[in-house]
Structures are given as C-alpha cells and as structure tokens.
Design an enzyme around this catalytic site. Structure first.
Site, PDB file in Angstrom:
ATOM      1  N   SER A 185     -16.862 -13.040 -21.076  1.00 23.29           N
ATOM      2  CA  SER A 185     -15.865 -14.087 -20.870  1.00 23.29           C
ATOM      3  C   SER A 185     -16.273 -15.301 -21.686  1.00 23.29           C
ATOM      4  O   SER A 185     -17.459 -15.517 -21.957  1.00 23.29           O
ATOM      5  CB  SER A 185     -15.797 -14.463 -19.380  1.00 23.29           C
ATOM      6  OG  SER A 185     -15.058 -15.653 -19.182  1.00 23.29           O
ATOM      7  N   TYR A 198     -20.434 -16.628 -11.671  1.00 19.73           N
ATOM      8  CA  TYR A 198     -19.619 -15.860 -12.611  1.00 19.73           C
ATOM      9  C   TYR A 198     -20.023 -16.147 -14.050  1.00 19.73           C
ATOM     10  O   TYR A 198     -20.206 -15.239 -14.860  1.00 19.73           O
ATOM     11  CB  TYR A 198     -18.145 -16.189 -12.397  1.00 19.73           C
ATOM     12  CG  TYR A 198     -17.206 -15.436 -13.310  1.00 19.73           C
ATOM     13  CD1 TYR A 198     -16.938 -14.087 -13.091  1.00 19.73           C
ATOM     14  CD2 TYR A 198     -16.589 -16.075 -14.390  1.00 19.73           C
ATOM     15  CE1 TYR A 198     -16.073 -13.386 -13.927  1.00 19.73           C
ATOM     16  CE2 TYR A 198     -15.730 -15.385 -15.223  1.00 19.73           C
ATOM     17  CZ  TYR A 198     -15.477 -14.045 -14.992  1.00 19.73           C
ATOM     18  OH  TYR A 198     -14.632 -13.351 -15.831  1.00 19.73           O
TER      19      TYR A 198
END
Length: 312
Positions: A185, A198
């Site tokens: 990401s 995350y």
C-alpha cells in the site's frame, strides 16, 4: 580556487540535470506501457500454466483472477468464504474457459499452510499474487484506541506473504522463472499515523519484496511490490471511483502492463503521478497536529456513513 569551484558546481549541476532527465524519460514508460513493454502477455504466459491468487473472492484479488484467466492462465483461488470462491470460480470458467481450483483458507490462522501446499502439488505455478490483507479497523484511530486484533493483522498481512512465498518460490527456482506480485500500500511507503499497525504491516511487505528480489533476480524470478493509493473495494467501503480511486478491475488490468518495470510500482498512471506529488510534501506537514486532527475527523465521519470495512 574560484575557477575550480565554478567547474565543480558546473559538473554537479550537469549531473543533477542528467539524473533528472533520465528520471523523466523513465517516467514516460507509464504513459506508454504497451510500447515500452509490448510483449507483456507472452512474457507472463512463459512463466507457467497456473496463477495463484490469495484474497481472491473479492476486490483486487478477484480482479486479478479474471485478468490472468483472460491472459490464458488456469487459476487457483484462495480465500476464506467458500460460497464466494465457488461463485467467482464459476464466473471465470464460464467467461474464459480456463480451469479453476479453489482452496478455502482463513489467513488469520497459522495452521492452514500444509493444506494449501498439499493442494498445490503437481501444478506448474508461474504467478503468485499475494493480495490478501486486512485493516485493523476501517476507521482511523490512535494506536491505543484500535481493537486488539494485531495478531490477526500480522497473520493475514505478513505471515501469509512469507508462507505463500515459501511454498511457491521453491517450485519456481528449479524452473528458473516465475513472477510474484506482492500487494502492499502507499501507506507502507512512509509511516502513516492513525493507521499505525496497518502502515507497519504494509511497510514489511515493501521491504521484504525488494530484498527478496535482490536475492532471486539472478534465478530468473521477478518479485514486484505494488503500493497503490485508492482502489474501490470492500476494504475502502466501495468508495466512489474516480481518476485517483480506481475500480479494482481497471487497476488490475493496468497494473499488469507494468510487470517488467522493476521491483516496485504504484500500479497505475494516476497513482504514479499522485506519488510524485506526495513526495514533494515534507512529512512534518502530514505529522502536524492540525492535519492529523482534521484527517481523523474527516475520515471518521466519512467511514461511519459508509459502513464497515473488512479483510480481502
């Protein structure tokens, strides 16, 4: 001395201009990927007969499954929900005519990999897409306010990557070919407050992939990490698609044009442009109290209206 300094500055300036020019030329390949790498489909097909995709029942994983089937691969779908797997498998078989194998597995658990390895025996696997992942919470929050599910996040985002790569890579090395695509990401390319766990888990994918490519490049294996910004999936509550926030199908289709572009891409032209804009903003701007509070307020309000998130 003055003449020497002038020559030195001229030389340094020339080198800087040359480096900038080279980077600009390299960036042009994202505008014309089919010209830069015209044989992508044939290149991928040379890797092997089967493609394995984790988190394949929805979102980006499902999109890659369809795209790779269109490229001529037989597909192995791995995800936790059997009904969704069966539906996706049926759709792929009917629309592409390719063989599809499904493996039900919950990647938040660690006792699943022997079963997966046994199910993959005898298959010539040319591509692995490590896509499965989860957010600790869809609503951004400070670390101590996050739910106590860090073990599930690490198992799903990181242990799955390690174990699946071990299983598949040892099949690829003897054949001296293979392509492993690891979905990270943009949040993994810099420390991202309010998504601390995350962001850290995606940073692991980023560094793991780049280090592994150095180890196995000479073995004929391509290991690429992809660091997208917005993609409209269940994880993002199917946020409205736009120039930046891509549909999963569009993103997967475009990103496959970039498989020969090196060990790292953002996956699509829009995200490549956005990344270069973000790089120009000093981190202290993102980390200021005012920006963090505004981000927390806006995202919390938006996501509460949108509903819940989940893993893919």
């Amino acid at each position: 001395m003055g003449e020497f300094q002038q020559q030195l500055f001229t030389l340094v300036g020339g080198i800087v201009c040359l480096v900038f020019l080279v980077k600009c030329i390299q960036f042009l390949k994202y505008f014309f990927p089919r010209i830069w790498s015209a044989q992508t489909q044939a290149f991928l097909q040379s890797m092997g007969e089967w493609a394995v995709i984790t988190g394949a029942s929805d979102g980006i994983g499902k999109a890659y499954s369809f795209e790779l089937a269109k490229y001529g691969f037989n597909i192995v779908l791995i995800s936790r929900t059997l009904e969704k797997l069966q539906k996706v498998a049926s759709e792929i078989e009917q629309t592409t005519g390719r063989k599809v194998k499904i493996i039900q597995a919950d990647f938040t658990q660690r006792d699943i990999y022997h079963k997966i390895e046994q199910s993959l025996q005898g298959l010539e696997i040319g591509i692995l897409v490590n896509n499965v992942g989860m957010l600790p919470t869809p609503i951004p929050c400070r670390f101590l306010n996050a739910p106590d599910n860090d073990e599930d996040v690490i198992n799903c985002n990181n242990i799955s990557l390690i174990k699946m790569t071990q299983i598949i890579l040892k099949q690829m090395v003897p054949r001296q070919k293979g392509f492993i695509l690891n979905i990270s990401s943009a949040f993994g390319t810099f420390p991202c407050p309010m998504y601390t766990i995350y962001s850290a888990s995606k940073a692991f994918i980023y560094t793991f992939s780049k280090a592994l490519q150095v180890e196995y490049k000479e073995k004929g294996i391509i290991i690429q990490v992809m660091t997208p910004y917005g993609v409209s999936t269940q994880m993002t509550m199917y946020s409205k698609p736009s120039f930046i926030n891509k549909k999963a199908e569009e993103f997967a289709r475009e990103s496959l044009d970039y498989v020969t572009f090196g060990d790292e891409t953002f996956g699509c032209l829009a995200h490549e442009i956005l990344a270069r804009f973000v790089w120009c903003i000093p981190l202290w701007v993102f980390y200021s109290v005012q920006v963090q509070e505004s981000f927390l307020s806006v995202m919390s309000s938006y996501l509460k209206k949108s509903g819940g998130g989940g893993n893919t």
